[in-house]
Write an enzyme that holds these catalytic residues in place. Sequence first.
Site, PDB file in Angstrom:
ATOM      1  N   SER A  11       0.930  -1.290   0.034  1.00 33.47           N
ATOM      2  CA  SER A  11      -0.089  -0.151  -0.036  1.00 33.47           C
ATOM      3  C   SER A  11       1.060   1.271  -0.072  1.00 33.47           C
ATOM      4  O   SER A  11       1.889   1.147   0.574  1.00 33.47           O
ATOM      5  CB  SER A  11      -0.736   0.009   1.364  1.00 33.47           C
ATOM      6  OG  SER A  11      -1.259  -1.244   1.847  1.00 33.47           O
ATOM      7  N   ASN A 145       1.468 -13.220  11.031  1.00 32.46           N
ATOM      8  CA  ASN A 145       1.194 -12.908  12.691  1.00 32.46           C
ATOM      9  C   ASN A 145       0.524 -14.333  13.158  1.00 32.46           C
ATOM     10  O   ASN A 145       0.414 -15.302  12.368  1.00 32.46           O
ATOM     11  CB  ASN A 145       0.475 -11.711  12.927  1.00 32.46           C
ATOM     12  CG  ASN A 145      -0.932 -11.858  12.249  1.00 32.46           C
ATOM     13  OD1 ASN A 145      -1.327 -12.932  12.023  1.00 32.46           O
ATOM     14  ND2 ASN A 145      -1.456 -10.591  12.072  1.00 32.46           N
ATOM     15  N   THR A 181       5.402 -13.028  13.858  1.00 31.81           N
ATOM     16  CA  THR A 181       5.821 -11.720  14.363  1.00 31.81           C
ATOM     17  C   THR A 181       5.135 -11.315  15.669  1.00 31.81           C
ATOM     18  O   THR A 181       5.604 -10.266  16.319  1.00 31.81           O
ATOM     19  CB  THR A 181       5.325 -10.736  13.077  1.00 31.81           C
ATOM     20  OG1 THR A 181       3.992 -10.656  12.818  1.00 31.81           O
ATOM     21  CG2 THR A 181       6.293 -10.829  11.826  1.00 31.81           C
ATOM     22  N   SER A 182       4.057 -11.873  15.961  1.00 33.87           N
ATOM     23  CA  SER A 182       3.495 -11.419  17.391  1.00 33.87           C
ATOM     24  C   SER A 182       2.716 -12.946  17.670  1.00 33.87           C
ATOM     25  O   SER A 182       1.597 -13.057  17.124  1.00 33.87           O
ATOM     26  CB  SER A 182       2.728 -10.321  17.154  1.00 33.87           C
ATOM     27  OG  SER A 182       1.786 -10.114  16.258  1.00 33.87           O
ATOM     28  N   ASP A 213       1.180  -0.500  25.684  1.00 37.64           N
ATOM     29  CA  ASP A 213      -0.259  -0.107  25.975  1.00 37.64           C
ATOM     30  C   ASP A 213      -0.599   0.755  24.838  1.00 37.64           C
ATOM     31  O   ASP A 213      -1.158   1.865  25.109  1.00 37.64           O
ATOM     32  CB  ASP A 213      -0.698   0.256  27.158  1.00 37.64           C
ATOM     33  CG  ASP A 213      -2.074   0.485  27.477  1.00 37.64           C
ATOM     34  OD1 ASP A 213      -2.772  -0.476  26.599  1.00 37.64           O
ATOM     35  OD2 ASP A 213      -2.740   0.959  28.236  1.00 37.64           O
ATOM     36  N   THR A 219       3.621  -1.436  11.922  1.00 35.45           N
ATOM     37  CA  THR A 219       4.575  -2.457  12.439  1.00 35.45           C
ATOM     38  C   THR A 219       4.791  -3.476  11.759  1.00 35.45           C
ATOM     39  O   THR A 219       5.947  -3.964  11.592  1.00 35.45           O
ATOM     40  CB  THR A 219       4.304  -2.262  13.908  1.00 35.45           C
ATOM     41  OG1 THR A 219       3.006  -2.588  13.930  1.00 35.45           O
ATOM     42  CG2 THR A 219       4.750  -1.171  14.564  1.00 35.45           C
ATOM     43  N   ASP A 221       4.530  -4.047   8.467  1.00 34.47           N
ATOM     44  CA  ASP A 221       5.396  -3.754   7.190  1.00 34.47           C
ATOM     45  C   ASP A 221       6.650  -3.476   7.558  1.00 34.47           C
ATOM     46  O   ASP A 221       7.583  -3.562   6.999  1.00 34.47           O
ATOM     47  CB  ASP A 221       4.527  -2.455   6.492  1.00 34.47           C
ATOM     48  CG  ASP A 221       3.138  -2.863   6.413  1.00 34.47           C
ATOM     49  OD1 ASP A 221       2.740  -3.981   6.295  1.00 34.47           O
ATOM     50  OD2 ASP A 221       2.227  -1.768   6.658  1.00 34.47           O
TER      51      ASP A 221
HETATM   52  P1  ATP Z   1       1.152  -8.460   9.817  1.00 34.61           P
HETATM   53  O1  ATP Z   1      -0.209  -7.751  10.044  1.00 34.61           O
HETATM   54  O2  ATP Z   1       1.629  -7.409   8.971  1.00 34.61           O
HETATM   55  O3  ATP Z   1       1.135  -9.607   9.276  1.00 34.61           O
HETATM   56  P2  ATP Z   1       1.614  -8.076  12.692  1.00 34.61           P
HETATM   57  O4  ATP Z   1       0.214  -8.090  12.996  1.00 34.61           O
HETATM   58  O5  ATP Z   1       2.433  -9.323  13.292  1.00 34.61           O
HETATM   59  O6  ATP Z   1       1.905  -8.204  11.180  1.00 34.61           O
HETATM   60  P3  ATP Z   1       2.278  -6.227  14.567  1.00 34.61           P
HETATM   61  O7  ATP Z   1       1.374  -7.018  15.178  1.00 34.61           O
HETATM   62  O8  ATP Z   1       2.250  -5.049  13.918  1.00 34.61           O
HETATM   63  O9  ATP Z   1       2.334  -6.948  13.017  1.00 34.61           O
HETATM   64  O10 ATP Z   1       3.736  -6.764  14.955  1.00 34.61           O
HETATM   65  C1  ATP Z   1       4.963  -6.413  14.393  1.00 34.61           C
HETATM   66  C2  ATP Z   1       6.131  -5.978  15.635  1.00 34.61           C
HETATM   67  O11 ATP Z   1       5.619  -4.843  16.029  1.00 34.61           O
HETATM   68  C3  ATP Z   1       5.953  -7.209  16.688  1.00 34.61           C
HETATM   69  O12 ATP Z   1       6.911  -7.980  16.392  1.00 34.61           O
HETATM   70  C4  ATP Z   1       6.482  -6.232  17.678  1.00 34.61           C
HETATM   71  O13 ATP Z   1       7.810  -6.068  17.787  1.00 34.61           O
HETATM   72  C5  ATP Z   1       5.845  -4.623  17.436  1.00 34.61           C
HETATM   73  N1  ATP Z   1       4.643  -4.215  17.955  1.00 34.61           N
HETATM   74  C6  ATP Z   1       3.732  -4.085  17.442  1.00 34.61           C
HETATM   75  N2  ATP Z   1       2.686  -3.581  18.213  1.00 34.61           N
HETATM   76  C7  ATP Z   1       3.354  -3.541  19.354  1.00 34.61           C
HETATM   77  C8  ATP Z   1       3.027  -3.436  20.739  1.00 34.61           C
HETATM   78  N3  ATP Z   1       1.816  -2.811  21.281  1.00 34.61           N
HETATM   79  N4  ATP Z   1       4.096  -3.170  21.893  1.00 34.61           N
HETATM   80  C9  ATP Z   1       5.293  -3.477  21.414  1.00 34.61           C
HETATM   81  N5  ATP Z   1       5.543  -3.812  20.267  1.00 34.61           N
HETATM   82  C10 ATP Z   1       4.733  -4.005  19.356  1.00 34.61           C
HETATM   83  N1  PLP Z   2      -2.024  -0.982   4.520  1.00 33.24           N
HETATM   84  C1  PLP Z   2      -3.124  -0.362   4.753  1.00 33.24           C
HETATM   85  C2  PLP Z   2      -4.027   0.122   3.615  1.00 33.24           C
HETATM   86  C3  PLP Z   2      -3.104  -0.213   6.219  1.00 33.24           C
HETATM   87  O1  PLP Z   2      -4.376   0.631   6.283  1.00 33.24           O
HETATM   88  C4  PLP Z   2      -2.343  -0.554   7.028  1.00 33.24           C
HETATM   89  C5  PLP Z   2      -2.913  -0.376   8.560  1.00 33.24           C
HETATM   90  O2  PLP Z   2      -3.626   0.302   8.837  1.00 33.24           O
HETATM   91  C6  PLP Z   2      -1.548  -1.295   6.830  1.00 33.24           C
HETATM   92  C7  PLP Z   2      -1.233  -1.562   5.413  1.00 33.24           C
HETATM   93  C8  PLP Z   2      -0.520  -2.027   7.769  1.00 33.24           C
HETATM   94  O3  PLP Z   2      -0.712  -2.985   8.417  1.00 33.24           O
HETATM   95  P1  PLP Z   2       0.147  -3.454   9.799  1.00 33.24           P
HETATM   96  O4  PLP Z   2       0.024  -2.436  11.028  1.00 33.24           O
HETATM   97  O5  PLP Z   2      -0.036  -4.840   9.972  1.00 33.24           O
HETATM   98  O6  PLP Z   2       1.692  -3.194   9.362  1.00 33.24           O
HETATM   99 MG    MG Z   3      -1.089  -6.369  11.833  1.00 35.18          MG
END
Ligand code: ATP
Ligand code: PLP
Ligand code: MG
Length: 299
Positions: A11, A145, A181-182, A213, A219, A221
Amino acid sequence: MDLKRVLSIQSHVVSGYVGNKAATFPLQVLGFDVDAINSVQLSNHTGYKSHKGQILNDSELKNIFDGLKLNNLDRYSHLLTGYCRSESFLLEIASVLKHLKSINQQLIYVCDPVMGDQGTFYVPQALLPIYKDILIPLADIITPNQFEAEQLSGIKIFNERDAFMAMRMLHNIGPSIVIITSLCLENCSKLIIMGSMKGSPSEYVRFEIDKLDAFFHGTGDLFASLLLAWLYKFPENVKIACEKTLSTINMLLAKTIEHSISPDSCKYEVPLSARMELRLVQNLTIILDPPEICKGELV
Ligand code: ATP
Ligand code: PLP
Ligand code: MG
């Protein structure tokens, strides 16, 4: 020649930092040329109260890529893909990937199979079989994730043993590196991150970090782009690559929160979403040389 050229299909947002806007700058800072194809162009990310924009369709993707091919601009070291919304678009990405691999057999495909989170899909569920049967088998590195790992492996993850099983299953589909990743397991105040490399004697690396929190966008990406860069530097060492990636993200999130409560930010960046945009450009030195704050353990 040291080829560090990424084709990134994600995006674009005009304002803020998700998708290509979250991935491009860190990759550039770490020495990569980034050619970005925007799967959508939106005013801002979808966490704001509204958004406007356009979606790129499969024939438009093919058209842009044909332009690159016509000028021999199709030699890349990496393909990176993230958020996509349609089946036909994902299928076109598979064609792009096959072509790129025919030009450079060493090309590494980093696939973030963005489908959903916390038990729900935010893309059409029809994308699941395309990821599972077509793209993931062609991927070298994947960054699902917890929800995405469950959907792709067919294993519901309640504990770390389930996560190991899911990762093993994902390796069997194809990718040599799998990073979840989480994971939010028994204790949701902590985030668990797990990584593994197929055939590595030490098998799994595990991280436990404090969950902040707050809710961030982009994050995932950012994670995929940093991992791509650090695995290029340490191809045999998933532990170090994840340590660099997570240490960078941790510091950037702390800077983002710090900024979001600063008086200037509160005065000029009216919606909270705007104040919470990732602070990337202001923290270039962190991206370039992250302090060692996240240490992984081999399990
Ligand atoms: P995607 O949606 O792209 O598959 P995702 O949902 O796992 O990925 P996030 O949950 O954003 O992506 O997490 C990516 C990284 O961002 C985590 O490994 C962590 O290091 C960090 N992160 C995201 N949110 C938090 C938070 N609330 N507290 C601490 N670290 C965070
Ligand atoms: N792409 C679009 C269009 C989004 O709106 C968002 C998050 O709102 C993302 C990518 C990013 O996703 P993530 O937070 O999992 O990296
Ligand atoms: Mg995500």
